[in-house]
Design a protein around this motif. Sequence first.
Motif, PDB file in Angstrom:
ATOM      1  N   TYR A   1      22.658 -10.137  48.573  1.00 45.51           N
ATOM      2  CA  TYR A   1      22.019  -9.805  47.310  1.00 45.51           C
ATOM      3  C   TYR A   1      21.550 -11.342  46.811  1.00 45.51           C
ATOM      4  N   GLY A   2      22.471 -12.432  46.750  1.00 50.72           N
ATOM      5  CA  GLY A   2      22.082 -13.501  46.201  1.00 50.72           C
ATOM      6  C   GLY A   2      20.876 -14.026  47.084  1.00 50.72           C
ATOM      7  N   LEU A   3      20.941 -14.264  48.459  1.00 51.48           N
ATOM      8  CA  LEU A   3      20.073 -14.718  49.156  1.00 51.48           C
ATOM      9  C   LEU A   3      18.651 -14.210  48.949  1.00 51.48           C
ATOM     10  N   ALA A   4      18.886 -12.909  48.880  1.00 48.18           N
ATOM     11  CA  ALA A   4      17.475 -11.919  48.483  1.00 48.18           C
ATOM     12  C   ALA A   4      16.733 -12.362  47.338  1.00 48.18           C
TER      13      ALA A   4
ATOM     14  N   VAL B   1      29.830 -19.894  48.961  1.00 47.89           N
ATOM     15  CA  VAL B   1      28.877 -20.115  50.212  1.00 47.89           C
ATOM     16  C   VAL B   1      27.228 -20.046  49.964  1.00 47.89           C
ATOM     17  N   LEU B   2      27.017 -19.232  49.111  1.00 47.07           N
ATOM     18  CA  LEU B   2      25.590 -18.748  48.873  1.00 47.07           C
ATOM     19  C   LEU B   2      24.636 -20.330  48.602  1.00 47.07           C
TER      20      LEU B   2
ATOM     21  N   ARG C   1      27.597 -29.309  45.645  1.00 49.45           N
ATOM     22  CA  ARG C   1      26.641 -28.221  45.111  1.00 49.45           C
ATOM     23  C   ARG C   1      27.421 -27.769  43.723  1.00 49.45           C
ATOM     24  N   ARG C   2      26.305 -27.471  42.833  1.00 55.80           N
ATOM     25  CA  ARG C   2      26.804 -26.607  41.848  1.00 55.80           C
ATOM     26  C   ARG C   2      25.900 -25.078  41.945  1.00 55.80           C
ATOM     27  N   PRO C   3      26.708 -24.185  42.402  1.00 60.33           N
ATOM     28  CA  PRO C   3      26.299 -22.904  42.599  1.00 60.33           C
ATOM     29  C   PRO C   3      25.589 -22.368  41.264  1.00 60.33           C
ATOM     30  N   GLY C   4      24.888 -21.560  41.043  1.00 53.07           N
ATOM     31  CA  GLY C   4      24.631 -20.516  40.051  1.00 53.07           C
ATOM     32  C   GLY C   4      25.158 -19.223  40.083  1.00 53.07           C
ATOM     33  N   PRO C   5      25.066 -18.432  39.149  1.00 51.24           N
ATOM     34  CA  PRO C   5      25.784 -17.051  39.056  1.00 51.24           C
ATOM     35  C   PRO C   5      25.191 -16.374  40.002  1.00 51.24           C
ATOM     36  N   LEU C   6      26.101 -15.526  41.026  1.00 51.84           N
ATOM     37  CA  LEU C   6      25.352 -14.452  41.721  1.00 51.84           C
ATOM     38  C   LEU C   6      24.702 -13.414  40.789  1.00 51.84           C
TER      39      LEU C   6
END
Length: 324
Positions: free
Chosen positions: A98-101, A256-257, A316-321
């Motif tokens: 879902y995150g990648l999409a 991981v995203l 990296r600083r990931p954002g929310p899924l």
Amino acid sequence: MVWTSGAVRAARRIATAAAVGGGGLTALGAVTYGLLMAEAMVARRIVGQPHGLDGPQADGVYGAFPGEPIRMAVLGDSLSVGLGMTRPEDTPAVRIAYGLAAVAERPVRLTVVGQSGAASVDLGVQVDRALETRPEIAIVFVGANDVITATLPARAVRHLQKAVRRLREAGAEVVVGTCPDLGTVRPIAQPLRWVTRRWSRQLAAAQTVAVVEAGGRTVAFADLLGPEFDANPAEMFGPDRFHPSARGYLQAAYAVLPSVCAALGLWPEPEPVRVEGSQYLLAAMAVEEPGTEVTATRVAGRAVGPHGRWAALLRRRPGPLPNA
């Protein structure tokens, strides 16, 4: 810090043993190996198999976007299948899909070929199945069962490197979530819980070296998942006190995203903080720094330096899924 000379030497020793076919018991030694095997058997009896061996069926297309779906395969152990979850949307694979999409604004066709209980030796069969789908991106979660079954680290690393190389040769980008910190697992008693923590981190560092050599990239799980799981075991672990809860799986997907998106050239954030150096040093550093990614690089046009292959450590600083 643990990533000083001792950890660097351990990563180099395991990686070298994997390359030449040695066993690579590392500094833990044969006596500790035997004790860990005995303790692992006790822990397995305590944990049992309350969730069976399968997670919810998660294969499918995710993301209501136009265009050709991105083909994504997820390999590895119980983390890949989301063991203990009843809804596909609570599994790491679907969360990442879902995150990648959402980032790509394209649908994602997800195929999960992992299996609960799988160790690195099982990756060969999983790669066979994954390649049938011609994946553009492959995500591998592996290492925990290598520690629990006291698999020799060099042997585990050798199987992982072969799997990554096959996926890369087939044209897939590869992201590996390295061995988590099993020192947070309560059914493993002290003092061997400390031993599993040390072994987990040594294996994670050696995995990083092997994956970078094979052309993939890694995300460090040990320190990312360790502190929060250790501080909040009731929330982060499921009922068996071994596998993650829905929140624990979300934490893994969240880690991981960004690297998955970056591997496909999709991550929209500014360039992360970057450190370059020997793959052995950066592998040991990554184990101690939450969510860091390690990938191959060139320095002054060279892929190999005086102390091994050059690598880059990315914070990296990931954002929310997105909500599933």
